[in-house]
Design a protein around this motif. Structure first.
Motif, PDB file in Angstrom:
ATOM      1  N   THR A 163      -1.780   0.520   4.689  1.00  0.00           N
ATOM      2  CA  THR A 163      -2.302  -0.625   5.430  1.00  0.00           C
ATOM      3  C   THR A 163      -1.186  -1.617   5.724  1.00  0.00           C
ATOM      4  O   THR A 163      -0.159  -1.659   5.044  1.00  0.00           O
ATOM      5  N   TYR A 193       0.164   4.889  14.481  1.00  0.00           N
ATOM      6  CA  TYR A 193      -0.563   4.186  13.429  1.00  0.00           C
ATOM      7  C   TYR A 193      -1.967   3.879  13.929  1.00  0.00           C
ATOM      8  O   TYR A 193      -2.142   3.214  14.954  1.00  0.00           O
ATOM      9  N   HIS A 194      -2.971   4.402  13.210  1.00  0.00           N
ATOM     10  CA  HIS A 194      -4.359   4.211  13.641  1.00  0.00           C
ATOM     11  C   HIS A 194      -5.277   4.197  12.423  1.00  0.00           C
ATOM     12  O   HIS A 194      -5.280   5.140  11.621  1.00  0.00           O
ATOM     13  N   ARG A 195      -6.006   3.109  12.279  1.00  0.00           N
ATOM     14  CA  ARG A 195      -7.008   2.971  11.215  1.00  0.00           C
ATOM     15  C   ARG A 195      -6.457   3.299   9.826  1.00  0.00           C
ATOM     16  O   ARG A 195      -7.071   4.048   9.065  1.00  0.00           O
ATOM     17  N   GLY A 196      -5.333   2.740   9.535  1.00  0.00           N
ATOM     18  CA  GLY A 196      -4.765   2.901   8.204  1.00  0.00           C
ATOM     19  C   GLY A 196      -4.055   4.209   7.944  1.00  0.00           C
ATOM     20  O   GLY A 196      -3.591   4.454   6.833  1.00  0.00           O
ATOM     21  N   GLN A 197      -3.950   5.068   8.959  1.00  0.00           N
ATOM     22  CA  GLN A 197      -3.219   6.335   8.818  1.00  0.00           C
ATOM     23  C   GLN A 197      -1.950   6.264   9.659  1.00  0.00           C
ATOM     24  O   GLN A 197      -2.006   5.996  10.859  1.00  0.00           O
TER      25      GLN A 197
END
Length: 227
Positions: A163, A193-197
Motif C-alpha cells: 500500500t 500499481y492497482h488496488r494495492g497490487q
C-alpha cells in the motif's frame, strides 16, 4: 532454503537445522518491537521482513530488509538480548524459527556459525549506513525504485501486495510523495500499481531509475558473503 543456513559447512548446517521449526509468516505480522526481549530468530525461506527504526510513535523508517539471504535477530550474535529495531513481515511466506536461548547455545558451540554470522554483520552495517545516506541525499523516485527492486529480489516474483501508506512509512516520506513517484514510474512503463497490487513490468528500467545504493548493497553482499 535460507542462503545463510545453506552457506554453512555441513555439520554446522545440520546442527542448526535440528533447532529450527517451520513457520508461516503473514503480511504485516510483527516479529519484534524495538527494546523488547528477543524470543526467536527467523531465517526467511520464502518471505521477507522490514527492519524498522522507531524514533517515536509517529516517526518510523525502514533501515534494512531481511529475506532468504539473511535473518532476523542478528543482535544475539553480538551478545545483545533485546531487539534494537522493529521487525514487520513485508512479504508473507515461510521461514525457519529458532528460540533465542537455543540459538545462543548453538552460537557458543559452533565456531562455523559465529564466523558466518560475523560476515553477515558486515552486510547489515553497510546496509544501514547506506539507508541513512540514501534517506538524506536521494530523491523519492530513485529511492522507491531501489525499494521495489529489493522487495522483488526477496519475493522472487514480479507482483506483490503493498500500500502507499506502507511505502510512505518505509521510506520516511509523506504519502503524496509516494503517489507522485509511483505515478511517474507507472507512466514510464516500469511498474503497474492497482488496488494495492504492484507489478514490476521492466526490471532493467527500474534498475536504471534506482539510486546507486541498490547496486552498492548487492556488491557489498557479494563481497562479504562469498568469502
Amino acid at each position: 532454503m535460507n542462503q545463510l543456513i545453506e552457506s554453512l559447512p555441513t555439520a554446522a548446517r545440520v546442527s542448526l537445522l535440528a533447532l529450527c521449526e517451520p513457520v508461516a509468516l503473514t503480511l504485516a505480522q510483527v516479529l519484534a518491537e524495538a527494546g523488547s526481549l528477543t524470543r526467536y530468530v527467523y531465517f526467511p525461506t520464502a518471505s521477507f521482513v522490514s527492519l524498522i527504526a522507531e524514533l517515536d510513535a509517529r516517526h518510523r523508517v525502514e533501515v534494512g530488509m531481511a529475506g532468504r539471504e539473511g535473518m532476523v535477530g542478528m543482535q544475539l550474535a553480538l551478545g545483545h538480548k533485546h531487539d534494537p529495531l522493529g521487525a514487520v513481515v513485508q512479504g508473507a511466506g515461510e521461514a525457519l524459527r529458532v528460540r533465542a536461548a537455543a540459538f545462543r547455545k548453538e552460537l557458543a558451540r559452533s565456531a562455523a556459525l559465529r564466523h558466518r554470522l560475523l560476515h553477515y554483520v558486515g552486510v547489515l552495517m553497510n546496509q544501514r549506513a547506506n539507508a541513512a545516506a540514501c534517506l538524506r541525499y536521494h530523491e523519492i523516485g530513485p529511492r522507491l525504485s531501489r525499494w521495489l527492486l529489493m522487495s522483488q529480489d526477496r519475493a522472487a516474483v514480479d507482483e506483490f501486495p503493498v500500500t502507499q501508506e506502507f511505502l510512505a512509512v518505509m521510506l520516511g516520506v509523506r504519502r503524496v510523495g509516494i503517489t507522485g513517484a509511483a505515478s511517474d514510474l507507472q507512466r514510464r512503463g516500469l511498474i503497474r500499481y492497482h488496488r494495492g497490487q504492484l507489478t514490476v513490468l521492466d526490471r532493467a528500467g527500474l534498475e536504471a531509475a534506482a539510486c546507486s545504493c541498490y547496486a552498492t548493497d548487492r556488491q557489498t553482499y557479494s563481497h562479504l558473503m562469498e568469502r
